[in-house]
Enzyme design. Structure first.
Site, mmCIF file in Angstrom:
data_model
loop_
_atom_site.group_PDB
_atom_site.id
_atom_site.type_symbol
_atom_site.label_atom_id
_atom_site.label_comp_id
_atom_site.label_asym_id
_atom_site.label_seq_id
_atom_site.Cartn_x
_atom_site.Cartn_y
_atom_site.Cartn_z
ATOM 1 N N SER A 1 -32.445 -22.957 -9.253
ATOM 2 C CA SER A 1 -32.010 -22.188 -10.377
ATOM 3 C C SER A 1 -33.098 -22.485 -11.462
ATOM 4 O O SER A 1 -33.574 -23.371 -11.905
ATOM 5 C CB SER A 1 -30.572 -22.619 -11.023
ATOM 6 O OG SER A 1 -29.685 -22.725 -9.880
ATOM 7 N N HIS B 1 -30.787 -15.701 -8.168
ATOM 8 C CA HIS B 1 -31.436 -16.036 -7.072
ATOM 9 C C HIS B 1 -31.869 -15.013 -6.355
ATOM 10 O O HIS B 1 -31.066 -14.163 -5.891
ATOM 11 C CB HIS B 1 -30.410 -16.843 -5.915
ATOM 12 C CG HIS B 1 -30.266 -18.268 -6.487
ATOM 13 N ND1 HIS B 1 -31.029 -19.462 -6.310
ATOM 14 C CD2 HIS B 1 -29.263 -18.886 -7.217
ATOM 15 C CE1 HIS B 1 -30.409 -20.329 -6.650
ATOM 16 N NE2 HIS B 1 -29.539 -20.115 -7.172
ATOM 17 N N GLU C 1 -21.526 -20.892 -0.712
ATOM 18 C CA GLU C 1 -21.282 -19.331 -0.814
ATOM 19 C C GLU C 1 -20.320 -19.031 0.502
ATOM 20 O O GLU C 1 -20.129 -17.893 0.624
ATOM 21 C CB GLU C 1 -22.736 -18.601 -0.631
ATOM 22 C CG GLU C 1 -23.508 -18.821 -1.742
ATOM 23 C CD GLU C 1 -24.845 -18.431 -1.666
ATOM 24 O OE1 GLU C 1 -24.883 -17.037 -1.781
ATOM 25 O OE2 GLU C 1 -25.646 -19.089 -1.710
ATOM 26 N N ASN D 1 -28.597 -30.560 -17.302
ATOM 27 C CA ASN D 1 -27.516 -31.024 -18.061
ATOM 28 C C ASN D 1 -27.184 -32.200 -17.660
ATOM 29 O O ASN D 1 -27.357 -32.849 -16.530
ATOM 30 C CB ASN D 1 -26.307 -29.914 -17.848
ATOM 31 C CG ASN D 1 -26.053 -30.029 -16.318
ATOM 32 O OD1 ASN D 1 -26.549 -29.352 -15.448
ATOM 33 N ND2 ASN D 1 -25.041 -30.814 -16.118
ATOM 34 N N HIS E 1 -22.724 -22.182 -16.061
ATOM 35 C CA HIS E 1 -23.962 -22.101 -15.507
ATOM 36 C C HIS E 1 -25.137 -21.497 -16.322
ATOM 37 O O HIS E 1 -26.026 -21.824 -16.029
ATOM 38 C CB HIS E 1 -23.291 -21.221 -14.304
ATOM 39 C CG HIS E 1 -24.638 -20.549 -13.438
ATOM 40 N ND1 HIS E 1 -25.122 -21.641 -12.625
ATOM 41 C CD2 HIS E 1 -25.297 -19.255 -13.052
ATOM 42 C CE1 HIS E 1 -26.289 -20.907 -11.998
ATOM 43 N NE2 HIS E 1 -26.459 -19.723 -12.241
HETATM 44 N N1 HPA Z 1 -23.248 -30.616 -11.090
HETATM 45 C C1 HPA Z 1 -23.671 -30.266 -9.863
HETATM 46 N N2 HPA Z 1 -24.494 -29.470 -9.816
HETATM 47 C C2 HPA Z 1 -25.345 -28.980 -10.722
HETATM 48 C C3 HPA Z 1 -25.207 -29.483 -12.033
HETATM 49 C C4 HPA Z 1 -24.151 -30.611 -12.137
HETATM 50 O O1 HPA Z 1 -23.772 -31.065 -13.367
HETATM 51 N N3 HPA Z 1 -25.902 -29.081 -12.773
HETATM 52 C C5 HPA Z 1 -26.870 -28.401 -11.872
HETATM 53 N N4 HPA Z 1 -26.403 -28.231 -10.934
#
Ligand code: HPA
Length: 276
Positions: free
Chosen positions: A31, A62, A87, A235, A247
């Protein structure tokens, strides 16, 4: 011949009929990192949709295509957009692209992803070299074994190749880019985790959490494709801060980190190419 290999041969024949390029290094972009492929010296592009029997990704942000070209002098194939288990695809579909890139000629696989930071010493925007993983999603090797690719019970003691990790570690050091190192845990998603789940995975030894990568790394190891992986900590995982996760936030931090990440990936690929 195994059903899996039969399908792969069909995909490979489709690739061969359209593209005359043999990559050495395969990259999977997570991502926010997809536009790395737009900056390379491109020789050819192949949309997933133009490959017979190929699984197509549905996640926003994507793109679904292989980009073939050069990073420095290194011949690469880049997956711009991956296929995720959440998915609704079978694991066999999720790992088909990695197996196909091996058939195309790739000898090294560099996996990237955006991940949640579980280790409290991490910060959003950090990069983490994956030292090992915990796969909490079903193994992609369940079912008929593709004997043509690898053995029924493959060893997983060096999933993220020690020598390749050292190359990436040294690259980051030489570029002055700080690089954490730790264990990635793959859960199925698509929901983010609960605070209790994050406490659980921390207890289990995970440093970062995500919804990809481990399954691809297992399939790559099964097929004898040397693998290395880097997470962008987009994050801090749920429960570490009390802000709800979105997201959009994941994407935004990954976008912000992208220029530095590109630098790390570019130089790493050049040096990995020398290790071939
Ligand atoms: N959890 C799961 N998948 C992820 C996260 C998350 O905090 N951040 C980016 N992909």
């Amino acid at each position: 011949m195994s059903k899996i290999y039969e399908r792969l041969e069909k995909c490979y024949a489709c690739f061969k009929s359209k593209i005359n390029f043999e990559p050495d290094v395969a990259l999977v972009l997570g991502s926010g990192l997809g536009d790395f492929a737009d900056g390379i010296k491109t020789e050819a592009v192949l949309d997933y949709g133009d490959i017979e029997d190929f699984p197509i990704s549905t996640v926003q942000g994507h793109k679904g295509r292989f980009v073939f070209g050069y990073v420095g002098d290194v011949k690469v194939v880049i997956m711009q957009g991956r296929v995720h288990y959440y998915e609704g695809y079978k694991m066999e579909d999720v790992v088909l692209p990695v197996r196909l890139m091996k058939m195309m000629g790739a000898k090294i696989l560099l996996l990237t992803n955006a991940a949640g930071g579980v280790n409290k010493d991490f910060r959003a925007g950090d990069f983490m070299l994956i030292s090992d993983h915990i796969n909490m999603a079903p193994s992609p090797l369940i079912g008929e074994n593709a004997e043509e690719l690898g053995v029924r019970f493959p060893d997983m003691s060096n999933i993220y190749d020690r020598d390749l990790r050292e190359i990436v570690r040294n690259t980051a050091r030489d570029l002055g880019i700080s690089l954490q190192e730790g264990v990635y845990i793959q859960l199925t998603g698509p929901n983010y985790e609960s605070p209790a789940e994050i406490r659980m995975v921390r207890t289990l030894g995970a440093d970062a959490v995500g919804m990809s990568t481990a399954c691809e790394a297992v399939a790559a190891n099964h097929a004898g494709l040397k693998t290395v992986g880097i997470s962008c900590i987009s994050n801090m995982a749920c429960g570490i801060t009390d802000k709800p996760l979105t997201h959009a936030e994941v994407q935004e931090t990954a976008d912000k980190a992208a220029p530095l990440f590109k630098k790390l990936i570019t130089e790493s690929v050049i040096r990995l190419g020398k290790a071939l």
